[in-house]
Write an enzyme that holds these catalytic residues in place. Sequence first.
Site, PDB file in Angstrom:
ATOM      1  N   HIS A 194       1.556  -3.259  10.065  1.00  0.00           N
ATOM      2  CA  HIS A 194       2.616  -3.742   8.827  1.00  0.00           C
ATOM      3  C   HIS A 194       3.578  -2.961   9.879  1.00  0.00           C
ATOM      4  O   HIS A 194       3.072  -2.204  10.968  1.00  0.00           O
ATOM      5  CB  HIS A 194       2.539  -2.859   7.661  1.00  0.00           C
ATOM      6  CG  HIS A 194       2.812  -3.373   6.749  1.00  0.00           C
ATOM      7  ND1 HIS A 194       3.270  -4.636   6.331  1.00  0.00           N
ATOM      8  CD2 HIS A 194       1.222  -3.309   6.349  1.00  0.00           C
ATOM      9  CE1 HIS A 194       2.564  -5.324   4.724  1.00  0.00           C
ATOM     10  NE2 HIS A 194       1.635  -4.130   4.646  1.00  0.00           N
TER      11      HIS A 194
ATOM     12  N   ASP B 125       8.587  -2.079   7.194  1.00  0.00           N
ATOM     13  CA  ASP B 125       7.688  -2.190   6.474  1.00  0.00           C
ATOM     14  C   ASP B 125       7.501  -0.638   5.693  1.00  0.00           C
ATOM     15  O   ASP B 125       7.629  -0.780   4.155  1.00  0.00           O
ATOM     16  CB  ASP B 125       7.011  -2.835   6.536  1.00  0.00           C
ATOM     17  CG  ASP B 125       6.875  -4.865   7.725  1.00  0.00           C
ATOM     18  OD1 ASP B 125       7.804  -4.384   7.640  1.00  0.00           O
ATOM     19  OD2 ASP B 125       6.060  -4.704   7.715  1.00  0.00           O
TER      20      ASP B 125
ATOM     21  N   HIS C 149       1.230  -1.510  -0.012  1.00  0.00           N
ATOM     22  CA  HIS C 149       0.077  -0.497   0.260  1.00  0.00           C
ATOM     23  C   HIS C 149       0.955   1.224  -0.140  1.00  0.00           C
ATOM     24  O   HIS C 149       0.629   2.409  -0.703  1.00  0.00           O
ATOM     25  CB  HIS C 149      -1.000  -0.097   1.305  1.00  0.00           C
ATOM     26  CG  HIS C 149      -2.505  -1.380   0.762  1.00  0.00           C
ATOM     27  ND1 HIS C 149      -1.980  -2.612   0.763  1.00  0.00           N
ATOM     28  CD2 HIS C 149      -3.507  -1.050   0.513  1.00  0.00           C
ATOM     29  CE1 HIS C 149      -2.814  -2.827   0.786  1.00  0.00           C
ATOM     30  NE2 HIS C 149      -3.873  -2.146   1.217  1.00  0.00           N
TER      31      HIS C 149
END
Length: 495
Positions: A376, A380, A333
């Site tokens: 996350h 990340d 994302h």
Amino acid sequence: MLDAKPLPADPNDWRCEDVAVWLRKIGMTKYADLIAMKHKVDGKCLLALTDTDLKDPPVSINCLGDIKKILFGIKTLNEKFQVLEIGTSAVSNSHHRPQSNGNAWKNQKDGLLVEYNEQNHLSISGEDVVTTTRRAEIVQDEETLLDTLAKSTDGTSTVQLISREEIIRQVERPDTYFKSVAKLLIAFAYSSLSFLMTSFVMVLVHDRVPDTKTYPPLPDIVLDNVPHIPWAFDMCETIGLVLAIVWFTVLFFHNERVIIARRMFSLLGTVFLLRCFTMLITSLSVPGIHLQCEARPNTTMQEKLHKAFHIWSNLGMSLHGVRSCGDYMFSGHTTVITMISHFITEYTPADWTGLHTFTWVLNCFAIFLILAAHEHYSIDVFIAFYISSRMFLYYHAYAYNHAGITATDYRMRTWFPLGWFFEYGSQGKVENEFSLPFSIRIPRRIFFAKTEKPTPKPISPKLTETNRKKSSVVSPKQNGNGNCKNHNSHSKKHN
């Protein structure tokens, strides 16, 4: 059996059997045994034959057309042999005669550019039409050279020695519209395949995600100090959709939409292909205890493919019902949202500061919401932002200075092959100008319609005759003095 045997490259090395094979290849089968076998004509004798030798005894060929065909074939052999000597000596930097096994061409980076005329026979309206097309091919060995020269139908061909860099320059010609569209389709297929591979890897890492009871969430500075917000991840995807709508609107109206879309697909495909390896190499524990993640070790291949297609077809979005675990390093994302923000900033005018500020504020909010959702780890998100932004900047730095970088550093073609393939022949930096992708023509008569005069109603013949009689009685014609003619005549009778 003789026809299946390849002929030596040098006609001077031909035996009588080779001459017979050559005569059969050019359609002179009936003279193969006569010339080659009976009169012992080998390669050297063949190259020395003249029309007198063929017409006079002992050969005594009495067909003029056959004589001309044999002589034309001998002339072509001489020309090919001369070109072969020049090309081989240039490549091998020696002056010895080329051998039939082609060793002189091995381990050479140079090649030969062969230009020749190719004739095509067409039938148009029942008439045979011959068209000539100028073609060019690059050859690296003797056999290919001979085959290419044989394609010349009129016997005219030119050969020049070119280096490896010249071969690349022949390939790196300016893009045409068709070439740009073809590259766009290849980039789209490449990115689609990368997304599909990423989806399959997401299924694999979910099937072996670490157990939360055995492997609790790792310590994280941000996640340990930011409370979990349940709706944060859905809001992050909503922000991503808003940025995607803005970007595709800009792309739709941009004049260079084909080049920009190609760069977008090639970059996204490369980044997500890299994400496949980072997810697969190391499996991190689940970042939040609220995530219900369990390993699925006994799934079949059919189930894996079905789940991968579900992720791929729904773009990996939780708004579409996609839930996955284990795909943490790095955040997909964050990658997509950051890449879209870079594209919006790069391909809109510099004075559109309002749009640029709005884009990056939404980007920062989206990254914060990913962390607030505890989907996350912080590493990340950080790695995703760094990789996507660096890839965008490196790619565009190369695209804008492609000619200079490639000319001075040949390693770019080896270590950056996709950038080289997609950007060679491109115009580099594009102007941020916008227009409709299609033209709209509005007829002028819609806005500038002419006012038409009303057409008079038709009058019947009887009514016209009646009106003529009435006008002659009621409205008599006047003379030039303004007096009525009937009145003057009545006055004269009275007098």
